[in-house]
Design a protein around this motif. Structure first.
Motif, PDB file in Angstrom:
ATOM      1  N   GLN A   1      55.316  -6.824 -30.141  1.00  0.00           N
ATOM      2  CA  GLN A   1      55.824  -6.772 -31.510  1.00  0.00           C
ATOM      3  C   GLN A   1      56.464  -5.427 -31.857  1.00  0.00           C
ATOM      4  OE1 GLN A   1      53.159 -10.058 -33.818  1.00  0.00           O
ATOM      5  NE2 GLN A   1      52.282  -8.041 -33.787  1.00  0.00           N
ATOM      6  N   ILE A   2      56.299  -4.400 -30.993  1.00  0.00           N
ATOM      7  CA  ILE A   2      56.933  -3.105 -31.237  1.00  0.00           C
ATOM      8  C   ILE A   2      58.439  -3.217 -30.992  1.00  0.00           C
ATOM      9  CG2 ILE A   2      57.111  -0.711 -30.469  1.00  0.00           C
ATOM     10  CD1 ILE A   2      54.170  -0.827 -29.693  1.00  0.00           C
ATOM     11  N   ILE A   3      59.217  -2.751 -31.963  1.00  0.00           N
ATOM     12  CA  ILE A   3      60.678  -2.806 -31.793  1.00  0.00           C
ATOM     13  C   ILE A   3      61.322  -1.432 -31.751  1.00  0.00           C
ATOM     14  CG2 ILE A   3      60.975  -5.123 -32.761  1.00  0.00           C
ATOM     15  CD1 ILE A   3      61.641  -3.849 -35.439  1.00  0.00           C
ATOM     16  N   ARG A   4      60.668  -0.421 -32.320  1.00  0.00           N
ATOM     17  CA  ARG A   4      61.218   0.934 -32.288  1.00  0.00           C
ATOM     18  C   ARG A   4      60.079   1.943 -32.256  1.00  0.00           C
ATOM     19  NH1 ARG A   4      66.366   1.440 -34.724  1.00  0.00           N
ATOM     20  NH2 ARG A   4      66.253   3.641 -34.092  1.00  0.00           N
ATOM     21  N   LYS A   5      60.382   3.141 -31.765  1.00  0.00           N
ATOM     22  CA  LYS A   5      59.451   4.254 -31.907  1.00  0.00           C
ATOM     23  C   LYS A   5      60.261   5.525 -32.133  1.00  0.00           C
ATOM     24  CE  LYS A   5      58.937   5.382 -26.988  1.00  0.00           C
ATOM     25  NZ  LYS A   5      57.991   5.550 -25.871  1.00  0.00           N
ATOM     26  N   THR A   6      59.639   6.468 -32.836  1.00  0.00           N
ATOM     27  CA  THR A   6      60.309   7.726 -33.114  1.00  0.00           C
ATOM     28  C   THR A   6      59.261   8.818 -33.204  1.00  0.00           C
ATOM     29  OG1 THR A   6      61.920   8.824 -34.558  1.00  0.00           O
ATOM     30  CG2 THR A   6      60.215   7.505 -35.632  1.00  0.00           C
ATOM     31  N   GLU A   7      59.712  10.077 -33.339  1.00  0.00           N
ATOM     32  CA  GLU A   7      58.801  11.206 -33.472  1.00  0.00           C
ATOM     33  C   GLU A   7      59.020  11.890 -34.815  1.00  0.00           C
ATOM     34  OE1 GLU A   7      57.930  12.813 -28.954  1.00  0.00           O
ATOM     35  OE2 GLU A   7      59.639  13.648 -30.060  1.00  0.00           O
ATOM     36  N   THR A   8      57.939  12.454 -35.324  1.00  0.00           N
ATOM     37  CA  THR A   8      58.068  13.230 -36.555  1.00  0.00           C
ATOM     38  C   THR A   8      58.738  14.566 -36.250  1.00  0.00           C
ATOM     39  OG1 THR A   8      55.863  14.161 -36.241  1.00  0.00           O
ATOM     40  CG2 THR A   8      56.030  12.199 -37.610  1.00  0.00           C
ATOM     41  N   ASP A   9      59.476  15.077 -37.248  1.00  0.00           N
ATOM     42  CA  ASP A   9      60.096  16.392 -37.054  1.00  0.00           C
ATOM     43  C   ASP A   9      59.106  17.497 -37.439  1.00  0.00           C
ATOM     44  OD1 ASP A   9      60.061  16.582 -39.812  1.00  0.00           O
ATOM     45  OD2 ASP A   9      62.195  16.184 -40.062  1.00  0.00           O
ATOM     46  N   SER A  10      59.571  18.705 -37.530  1.00  0.00           N
ATOM     47  CA  SER A  10      58.696  19.852 -37.779  1.00  0.00           C
ATOM     48  C   SER A  10      58.051  19.814 -39.163  1.00  0.00           C
ATOM     49  CB  SER A  10      59.476  21.153 -37.611  1.00  0.00           C
ATOM     50  OG  SER A  10      60.563  21.196 -38.528  1.00  0.00           O
ATOM     51  N   THR A  11      58.619  19.034 -40.083  1.00  0.00           N
ATOM     52  CA  THR A  11      58.050  18.933 -41.442  1.00  0.00           C
ATOM     53  C   THR A  11      57.143  17.715 -41.597  1.00  0.00           C
ATOM     54  OG1 THR A  11      59.864  17.610 -42.336  1.00  0.00           O
ATOM     55  CG2 THR A  11      60.123  20.015 -42.364  1.00  0.00           C
ATOM     56  N   GLY A  12      57.013  16.920 -40.536  1.00  0.00           N
ATOM     57  CA  GLY A  12      56.206  15.703 -40.625  1.00  0.00           C
ATOM     58  C   GLY A  12      56.993  14.495 -41.084  1.00  0.00           C
ATOM     59  N   PHE A  13      58.325  14.608 -41.117  1.00  0.00           N
ATOM     60  CA  PHE A  13      59.184  13.515 -41.573  1.00  0.00           C
ATOM     61  C   PHE A  13      59.527  12.594 -40.400  1.00  0.00           C
ATOM     62  CE2 PHE A  13      63.471  11.776 -42.239  1.00  0.00           C
ATOM     63  CZ  PHE A  13      63.277  11.097 -43.433  1.00  0.00           C
ATOM     64  N   PHE A  14      59.571  11.303 -40.670  1.00  0.00           N
ATOM     65  CA  PHE A  14      60.018  10.335 -39.661  1.00  0.00           C
ATOM     66  C   PHE A  14      60.969   9.343 -40.319  1.00  0.00           C
ATOM     67  CE2 PHE A  14      56.409   8.231 -41.634  1.00  0.00           C
ATOM     68  CZ  PHE A  14      56.841   6.926 -41.772  1.00  0.00           C
ATOM     69  N   GLU A  15      61.804   8.704 -39.491  1.00  0.00           N
ATOM     70  CA  GLU A  15      62.723   7.698 -40.037  1.00  0.00           C
ATOM     71  C   GLU A  15      63.128   6.711 -38.953  1.00  0.00           C
ATOM     72  OE1 GLU A  15      66.748   7.412 -42.744  1.00  0.00           O
ATOM     73  OE2 GLU A  15      66.532   9.109 -41.374  1.00  0.00           O
ATOM     74  N   PHE A  16      63.149   5.436 -39.339  1.00  0.00           N
ATOM     75  CA  PHE A  16      63.743   4.385 -38.525  1.00  0.00           C
ATOM     76  C   PHE A  16      64.977   3.897 -39.283  1.00  0.00           C
ATOM     77  CE2 PHE A  16      59.192   4.136 -37.604  1.00  0.00           C
ATOM     78  CZ  PHE A  16      59.179   4.190 -36.223  1.00  0.00           C
ATOM     79  N   LYS A  17      66.104   3.831 -38.600  1.00  0.00           N
ATOM     80  CA  LYS A  17      67.297   3.327 -39.277  1.00  0.00           C
ATOM     81  C   LYS A  17      68.193   2.626 -38.270  1.00  0.00           C
ATOM     82  CE  LYS A  17      69.719   7.782 -38.946  1.00  0.00           C
ATOM     83  NZ  LYS A  17      70.391   8.847 -39.725  1.00  0.00           N
ATOM     84  N   GLY A  18      69.032   1.741 -38.787  1.00  0.00           N
ATOM     85  CA  GLY A  18      69.935   1.003 -37.922  1.00  0.00           C
ATOM     86  C   GLY A  18      70.300  -0.335 -38.525  1.00  0.00           C
TER      87      GLY A  18
END
Length: 352
Positions: free
Chosen positions: A58-75
């Motif tokens: 069921q996983i479709i994407r993964k990403t990492e948080t940046d230095s501020t703790g921010f994450f984003e999935f887009k597309g």
């Protein structure tokens, strides 16, 4: 602080809305600490029985948080139809070990929400740096599952207050009705499916009530009709159809077995009653036969004395009744004691 975060989230949604032609969906947020390179997973829930763990399929994407703790999935790779999505963060390594994919990692956090390819969803941190407790979204249905989770907490508290069977039955009836009515009011079958997955979970103590409810309540068939109307080709609609058919058969079988046991127990009780009645009459018959045998061993005068003793007559009354002396009555009674092997007047009365 919280208002500033909210403002940032809404501002981000506004900016992303302007660039919608370039990026059709955006799911983003901040985690509670600013440690970078934490892995964040995005899953689409097609099998609602696998919500509690990070299912590979069921996983479709993964990403990492940046230095501020921010994450984003887009597309633009999501479906235009709404789906239940899950964002999941934990502290397991990327080694594909079992703890990672079975939800056993330390400090695991996740959130479920409803969205589609056109939605912008932002997850702000709260004033005390808690994550996944609030949602800002262009889709008003995104927050429905968080609201349902709040209802779950109320239900759990109700059940925990008193652990009696009576309280369990009362609360099951109350909360099933409350959840089902609330689900209908949302006009979103995905939210109702989220509720159903919780109420029908075999690990819950309310599962036995669910099996009774599915047999009698038309709600489950009506929910299937709503799923079929809005999501006719979705995998979860097919899974739900197969599951309610199976559970109705299980419920009917358990009901049949229950009635079978009732009949068996009833027959055993009736048979036991007849046996006891038969034995009682047989015992009385044997006692009468024994009494007759013992009386035949006595003279007629002794039999008359026995009869008067059982009527609670005194020696003087017996003497007057039989026109004999009191001393003769005593002689008869002594003879009776010897012949019948008793020692008191009470034993004699009990014998006859």
């Amino acid at each position: 602080m919280r208002n500033e975060v909210k403002f940032f989230g809404l501002f981000l949604i506004f900016l992303l809305g302007i660039t919608k032609g370039l990026c059709q969906y955006s799911f983003s947020g901040h985690i509670s600490d600013s440690t970078s390179n934490k892995m964040v997973y995005l899953s689409v829930i097609e099998d609602y029985r696998k919500m509690s763990r990070t299912s590979l399929e069921q996983i479709i994407r993964k990403t990492e948080t940046d230095s501020t703790g921010f994450f984003e999935f887009k597309g633009d790779n999501l479906l235009s139809e709404s789906r239940i999505y899950k964002i999941h963060i934990d502290e397991c390594s990327e080694t594909m070990d079992s703890s990672h994919f079975f939800g056993d990692c330390k400090n695991a956090k996740n959130v479920f929400f409803i969205a589609n390819v056109n939605d912008t969803v932002f997850f702000p941190t709260t004033f005390n740096d808690e994550i996944f407790c609030d949602i800002s979204s262009t889709n008003p249905n995104s927050i429905l599952l968080l609201n349902i989770d709040m209802l779950k907490e109320e239900m759990i508290y109700d059940f925990a207050e008193f652990r009696s069977e009576a309280n369990k039955n009362l609360n099951s009836k109350k909360w099933f009705k409350k959840f089902q009515e609330y689900g209908r009011s949302l006009n979103e079958p995905l939210a109702e499916l989220y509720i159903y997955a919780f109420l029908s979970d075999r690990r819950n103590e309310i599962y036995d009530y669910y099996l009774r409810d599915i047999q009698e309540n038309p709600y489950y068939t009506e929910l299937f009709e709503r799923l079929l109307a809005k999501y006719p080709k979705a995998r979860f609609t097919q899974l739900y159809e197969a599951e309610i058919l199976t559970d109705k058969q299980i419920s009917a079988q358990e009901k049949s077995n229950h009635f079978s046991w009732i009949w068996i127990l009833s027959l055993i009780l009736v048979f036991s009653l007849f046996i006891n009645i038969f034995l009682l009459f047989k015992q009385k018959k044997l006692k009468r036969q024994q009494q007759n045998t013992e009386l035949q061993q006595l003279t007629q005068q002794e039999q008359k004395v026995v009869s008067l003793i059982t009527q609670n007559k005194t020696n003087k009354e017996i003497a007057a009744e039989l026109f004999i002396s009191v001393s003769t009555v005593k002689t008869h009674i002594n003879n009776l004691y010897k012949k019948l092997n008793v020692s008191t007047r009470s034993d004699l009365k009990h014998r006859f």
